[in-house]
Design a protein around this motif. Sequence first.
Motif, short mmCIF file in Angstrom:
data_model
loop_
_atom_site.label_atom_id
_atom_site.label_comp_id
_atom_site.label_asym_id
_atom_site.label_seq_id
_atom_site.Cartn_x
_atom_site.Cartn_y
_atom_site.Cartn_z
N LEU A 9 0.84 -1.20 0.00
CA LEU A 9 0.00 0.00 0.00
C LEU A 9 0.87 1.25 0.00
N TYR A 10 1.96 1.21 0.74
CA TYR A 10 2.87 2.36 0.76
C TYR A 10 3.37 2.68 -0.64
N LEU A 49 0.69 4.26 -2.73
CA LEU A 49 0.48 5.67 -2.40
C LEU A 49 1.62 6.54 -2.93
N LYS A 56 1.20 7.43 -6.52
CA LYS A 56 0.22 8.49 -6.77
C LYS A 56 0.80 9.86 -6.47
N SER A 57 1.70 9.93 -5.51
CA SER A 57 2.36 11.19 -5.17
C SER A 57 3.61 10.91 -4.36
N ASN A 58 4.76 11.20 -4.94
CA ASN A 58 6.03 10.91 -4.25
C ASN A 58 6.63 12.15 -3.59
N ILE A 104 3.25 10.79 3.75
CA ILE A 104 2.39 9.62 3.69
C ILE A 104 2.33 9.04 5.10
N PHE A 110 -0.31 6.23 7.39
CA PHE A 110 -1.54 5.45 7.48
C PHE A 110 -1.36 4.35 8.51
N GLY A 150 -2.39 11.90 7.32
CA GLY A 150 -2.67 11.36 5.99
C GLY A 150 -4.15 11.05 5.86
N TYR A 184 -7.01 9.42 3.11
CA TYR A 184 -7.03 8.64 1.87
C TYR A 184 -8.43 8.11 1.56
N ILE A 194 -8.67 3.37 -3.57
CA ILE A 194 -7.35 3.10 -4.16
C ILE A 194 -7.02 1.61 -4.06
#
Length: 408
Positions: free
Chosen positions: A52-53, A56, A59-61, A65, A67, A310, A312, A316
């Motif tokens: 999952l990391y 994510l 999608k945006s580095n 982040i 969670f 974070g 979300y 996703i």
Amino acid sequence: MFTLKFCLTLAGLCSLVPGHLAEQLSASKDTEHPFSASRRISPYMADFSFDLYRLLVSKSNTTNIFFSPASITTVFTLLALGAKSTTHDQILQGLGFNLTEISEKEIFEGFHQLLHTLNLPGNELQLTTSNGLFIDKTLKVVEKFLEDSKKLYASDTFSTNFEDNEAAKKQINDYVEKETQGKIVDLIQDLHPDAIFVLVNCIFFKGKWEKPFEAELTEERPFHVDDKTTVPVQTMNRLGMLQVTYDDELACWVVKMDYLGNASAFFILPDTGKLEQVETALSRQQFHKWSSNLHRRAVTLYFPKVSISGSYDLKILSDMGITHVFGKEADLSGITEQKELRLSQALHKAVLNIDEKGTEASGATFLEAIPMSIPPTIDFNRPFLTSIYETNTRSILFFGKVMNPSGN
């Protein structure tokens, strides 16, 4: 034919005041090891965390982040209690469970024990979870789902009038605000007009460092967000004996810091330009290697005070194979026999605060013998990764990346 929908909401807080669990779970009957059931699921939860990391990050580095894998997997396995056929299998497999290696029964037993362990009273840590089911007053829910969710997940059930959208939203937000002692307010901004069933999961962690920082040593120092951006950050520092290792292959420092009680935190600091290399290598095996190579040594540590969050949309997870539950193919007939119930919203929010004492002031003074040689300096003045886990169950509670400690 109209479609029945429900919303799934998760909230995770790290270093904030916890709520309470209405009914304590019964102890596990496992006799091999007191935490064997929860440890059986922890490797799969770890794999899910890293997958999952990376999703994510894709999608945006460039953003923070953060969670809670424990929160997300808890509420989706709770959902799986009422899912059938492909919908059921997609949820468990999307969470990383290999159903040829671990049975559904073992998965649910693992979460039962995990929640029981996290909510044990009298711990030096304040660590609790809660699950709330908000069900439309006109909806007939399958009794077995209510029984199993109560037995395995200690869920609280609330009758809700979803025809009054604002009232329903307020009821759910008030529950979250109460459970978080006012730390998360108005979690749900928009409730789907057709929503009839909302699942809420909260996980709370409040810990004190085993070896706190001295507040008077905190000072403003530069934090290098990227090559072009530097921000001033209140930075703690201490000279002491810490468990550390330097990974020559991946070019990163790893620092382990313990909380009072049964939780620890890993902080991974890549060398400049090596963040992506470390992210690609994240795995259970890599963490095991780092853990095995840790050794106590004197270091001068600079670490920023952190306040990030974070939020979300968990749709996703469709990218990880959990698709049917969000669409017309959903089979949630184990929750209600009424047809075409599907998941309309899935929200997750996690918050991280790190300061000198952990979360509470402490009057203790720590004195350590430091070798005469000049210790190395580890300066967390650039983006780094963090993982907070519960040591008894070996479960990752929170995972993330700090790109900007001030949360901007």
